[in-house]
Design an enzyme around this catalytic site. Structure first.
Site, short mmCIF file in Angstrom:
data_model
loop_
_atom_site.label_atom_id
_atom_site.label_comp_id
_atom_site.label_asym_id
_atom_site.label_seq_id
_atom_site.Cartn_x
_atom_site.Cartn_y
_atom_site.Cartn_z
N LYS A 120 0.84 -1.20 0.00
CA LYS A 120 0.00 0.00 0.00
C LYS A 120 0.87 1.25 0.00
O LYS A 120 0.65 2.17 -0.80
CB LYS A 120 -0.93 0.01 1.22
N ASP A 138 -6.50 1.22 0.88
CA ASP A 138 -6.57 1.40 2.33
C ASP A 138 -7.97 1.01 2.78
O ASP A 138 -8.75 0.44 2.02
CB ASP A 138 -6.23 2.84 2.70
#
Length: 211
Positions: A120, A138
Site C-alpha cells: 500500500k 486502504d
C-alpha cells in the site's frame, strides 16, 4: 458494476475534483515516503501536525540519519506507534543512502524492501510522487470497492486487482485519490452520506438511503 456504470462513476468523481491531491503534506518524494510510513494507523491531520516542523529541518535521508532515532521521536511522539516508526524511518533512510544514492526508487519491489513499507505504501509513493497508475487499497478504498460493487473482494490485494481491471485508463491515474476522498468524506464507514453522494444511483449498496 457494469463497465458503462464504472465509466460514469469516475466521470462524475473527476468532474467534481479534476486534480485530486494527497492530504499528506510533503516537499519531495523522500518526505512523501516518510509521511506515508508515519500515516499507518494514524490520521493525515495528525501526521501533518508532526511533520510540518520536521520537514522544515529534514528533507533528505542524510539529514534524517543525522537527526537520529531519538531526535525523530521527539517530532513524531504524538503519532501512534512512534517508537517503531522512528526506527523504521531511520533504517529506511540508511538503506536509501546505501542502495539508491539517497534517492527514492521508482520501483515497487525496491520500495517494499524498505522497513515499514508494504504494498500500500509503495503504491502511494509510485502514484503521488511518480504519477504511476497504481491504486493503494486502504480501509476507505476497500470499503468503497465492496460497498458500491465497484470492485468487491475479500482482501485488499483482491480489491486492487479488480480496480486495476475495472477502472478505465482515462481515470486510472487519479482513481486512488478519488476513491479515498469519497470514502473519507461521503461513503463513510458508520453512516454513508448517500443523499449527497454524486454516484448514489450507480451504487449497489443495498442499504443506501436517498432522501
Amino acid at each position: 458494476m457494469k463497465p458503462a456504470a464504472v465509466q460514469e462513476f469516475f466521470r462524475r468523481l473527476s468532474a467534481a475534483n479534476p486534480e485530486p491531491r494527497s492530504e499528506l503534506e510533503y516537499v519531495n518524494p523522500y518526505t512523501l515516503l516518510v509521511a506515508v510510513v508515519l500515516s499507518a494507523q494514524a490520521t493525515d491531520v495528525g501526521v501533518n501536525r508532526a511533520t510540518g516542523p520536521l520537514f522544515q529541518l529534514v528533507t533528505t535521508p542524510q539529514q534524517m540519519v543525522a537527526l537520529g532515532e531519538e531526535g525523530l521521536r521527539a517530532y513524531i511522539k504524538t503519532i501512534g506507534l512512534f517508537n517503531t516508526k522512528a526506527k523504521n524511518v531511520i533504517r529506511l533512510s540508511e538503506l536509501l543512502i546505501e542502495r539508491h544514492g539517497g534517492e527514492v526508487p521508482r520501483d515497487r519491489d525496491a520500495l517494499e524492501q524498505l522497513p515499514g513499507v508494504g504494498r500500500k505504501t509503495a503504491n502511494v509513493v509510485l502514484n503521488v510522487a511518480f504519477g504511476e497508475e497504481t491504486i493503494a487499497v486502504d480501509t476507505h478504498i476497500f470499503r468503497v470497492g465492496n460497498r458500491t460493487g465497484l470492485a468487491p473482494g475479500k482482501t485488499p490485494d483482491a480489491v486492487e486487482a479488480k480496480l486495476l481491471k475495472a477502472v478505465p485508463k482515462l481515470y486510472r491515474r487519479h482513481a486512488h485519490h478519488w476513491l479515498i476522498l469519497h470514502g473519507r468524506y461521503v461513503c463513510k464507514a458508520r453512516k454513508p452520506d448517500c443523499p449527497v453522494c454524486p454516484v448514489a444511483d450507480l451504487c449497489g449498496f443495498k442499504d443506501k438511503i436517498i432522501a
